[in-house]
Design an enzyme around this catalytic site. Structure first.
Site, PDB file in Angstrom:
ATOM      1  N   ASP A   1       0.825  -1.207   0.000  1.00  0.00           N
ATOM      2  CA  ASP A   1       0.000   0.000   0.000  1.00  0.00           C
ATOM      3  C   ASP A   1       0.862   1.261   0.000  1.00  0.00           C
ATOM      4  O   ASP A   1       0.428   2.321  -0.442  1.00  0.00           O
ATOM      5  CB  ASP A   1      -0.920  -0.010   1.228  1.00  0.00           C
ATOM      6  CG  ASP A   1      -1.897   1.149   1.224  1.00  0.00           C
ATOM      7  OD1 ASP A   1      -2.280   1.602   0.129  1.00  0.00           O
ATOM      8  OD2 ASP A   1      -2.281   1.609   2.313  1.00  0.00           O
TER       9      ASP A   1
ATOM     10  N   ASP B   1       1.812   2.014  -4.103  1.00  0.00           N
ATOM     11  CA  ASP B   1       0.931   2.322  -5.227  1.00  0.00           C
ATOM     12  C   ASP B   1       0.833   3.828  -5.465  1.00  0.00           C
ATOM     13  O   ASP B   1       0.928   4.299  -6.596  1.00  0.00           O
ATOM     14  CB  ASP B   1      -0.461   1.691  -5.047  1.00  0.00           C
ATOM     15  CG  ASP B   1      -1.115   2.079  -3.730  1.00  0.00           C
ATOM     16  OD1 ASP B   1      -0.495   2.826  -2.940  1.00  0.00           O
ATOM     17  OD2 ASP B   1      -2.250   1.628  -3.484  1.00  0.00           O
TER      18      ASP B   1
ATOM     19  N   ARG C   1       2.626   8.719  -8.575  1.00  0.00           N
ATOM     20  CA  ARG C   1       3.236  10.046  -8.681  1.00  0.00           C
ATOM     21  C   ARG C   1       4.492  10.018  -9.555  1.00  0.00           C
ATOM     22  O   ARG C   1       4.699  10.893 -10.389  1.00  0.00           O
ATOM     23  CB  ARG C   1       3.569  10.584  -7.288  1.00  0.00           C
ATOM     24  CG  ARG C   1       2.339  10.939  -6.452  1.00  0.00           C
ATOM     25  CD  ARG C   1       2.735  11.640  -5.174  1.00  0.00           C
ATOM     26  NE  ARG C   1       3.466  10.759  -4.261  1.00  0.00           N
ATOM     27  CZ  ARG C   1       2.892   9.962  -3.376  1.00  0.00           C
ATOM     28  NH1 ARG C   1       1.570   9.915  -3.282  1.00  0.00           N
ATOM     29  NH2 ARG C   1       3.625   9.209  -2.579  1.00  0.00           N
TER      30      ARG C   1
ATOM     31  N   ASP D   1      -7.490   1.834  -4.298  1.00  0.00           N
ATOM     32  CA  ASP D   1      -6.727   2.053  -3.069  1.00  0.00           C
ATOM     33  C   ASP D   1      -7.660   2.188  -1.873  1.00  0.00           C
ATOM     34  O   ASP D   1      -7.443   1.570  -0.821  1.00  0.00           O
ATOM     35  CB  ASP D   1      -5.866   3.309  -3.231  1.00  0.00           C
ATOM     36  CG  ASP D   1      -5.006   3.580  -2.009  1.00  0.00           C
ATOM     37  OD1 ASP D   1      -4.268   2.667  -1.594  1.00  0.00           O
ATOM     38  OD2 ASP D   1      -5.074   4.688  -1.454  1.00  0.00           O
TER      39      ASP D   1
ATOM     40  N   ASP E   1      -8.091  -0.891   1.016  1.00  0.00           N
ATOM     41  CA  ASP E   1      -7.786  -0.558   2.412  1.00  0.00           C
ATOM     42  C   ASP E   1      -8.934  -0.967   3.324  1.00  0.00           C
ATOM     43  O   ASP E   1      -8.728  -1.597   4.370  1.00  0.00           O
ATOM     44  CB  ASP E   1      -7.542   0.951   2.562  1.00  0.00           C
ATOM     45  CG  ASP E   1      -6.196   1.377   2.007  1.00  0.00           C
ATOM     46  OD1 ASP E   1      -5.351   0.500   1.745  1.00  0.00           O
ATOM     47  OD2 ASP E   1      -5.992   2.594   1.822  1.00  0.00           O
TER      48      ASP E   1
END
Length: 221
Positions: A46, A49, A54, A67, A71
């Site tokens: 996590d 990603d 970016r 995402d 989560d």
């Protein structure tokens, strides 16, 4: 050539997060070592990603949604397992799941209705706690990591306290010690979720009032 968003690197990372998470869930009833390693590996990914999105300029609405949902789903599935291992504390886990989903869903929806590109974009005039929580990456990472570790360590300490630290009368298992250290941060994060919920409801109410006033002005004009 058309861009294939499904093959963006951060999205591929998220696919592996799901795979590792469900492999972990498979092992949870009978192999705590494999289950813990796979769950932590899913959580560890996590951290990459968003970084990949970016660095490679591969941010996408699909990735943002993946995402968020991964989560929530992985933590909820772990809490569901903990209800089985700690039935006396089922209400605590149910409350944790309900608060997490409820607060984040309303917060994301209020941000979208307010025209924000991300639920992590908090105006400087917004809530003080949420502003620092989302704008300080160190705080955000520590809080999220501690929360995930808390629930994972609850699972792990059901099977074993971990390697014993020889501290005389204060001897304690390593996993148990880490559990005690993560617990306060996890509870603070739950409090932040409560702030999420209250603030998001207030923002939605403001949007409702503004829309009603706009409708009244339209009728009056």
């Amino acid at each position: 050539m058309a861009v294939n968003v499904f093959l963006f690197v951060p999205n591929i990372i998220d696919y592996f997060r799901v795979i590792f998470a469900f492999m972990s869930f498979y092992y949870m009833p009978h192999d705590h070592v494999k289950a813990s390693i796979l769950y932590l590996l899913s959580g560890f990914l996590d951290a990459f990603d968003g970084l990949a999105a970016r660095m490679l300029n591969q941010g996408s609405r699909l990735g943002h949604m993946l995402d968020q949902l991964i989560d929530r789903i992985t933590t909820m599935c772990l809490c569901g397992a903990l209800c089985f291992f700690y039935p006396k504390y089922m209400l605590f886990f149910q409350f944790s799941m309900a608060l997490d989903i409820f607060s984040h869903w309303i917060h994301v929806q209020s941000c979208m209705l307010a025209g924000k590109n991300s639920h992590k974009t908090i105006d400087l005039s917004g809530n003080f706690i949420l502003r620092h929580y989302y704008h300080n990456r160190t705080i955000l990472f520590v809080m999220c990591a501690a929360n995930e570790l808390f629930f994972c360590l609850l699972y792990l300490t059901y099977w074993t306290p971990g390697p014993i630290l020889p501290l005389g009368p204060l001897s304690i298992g390593l996993w148990t010690l880490l559990l005690y250290l993560c617990a306060p941060l996890s509870f603070i994060k739950a409090g932040i979720s409560g702030v999420h919920l209250v603030t998001a409801c207030q923002n939605l109410a403001i949007i409702d009032v503004a829309e009603r006033e706009a409708e009244e002005r339209k009728k009056a004009g």
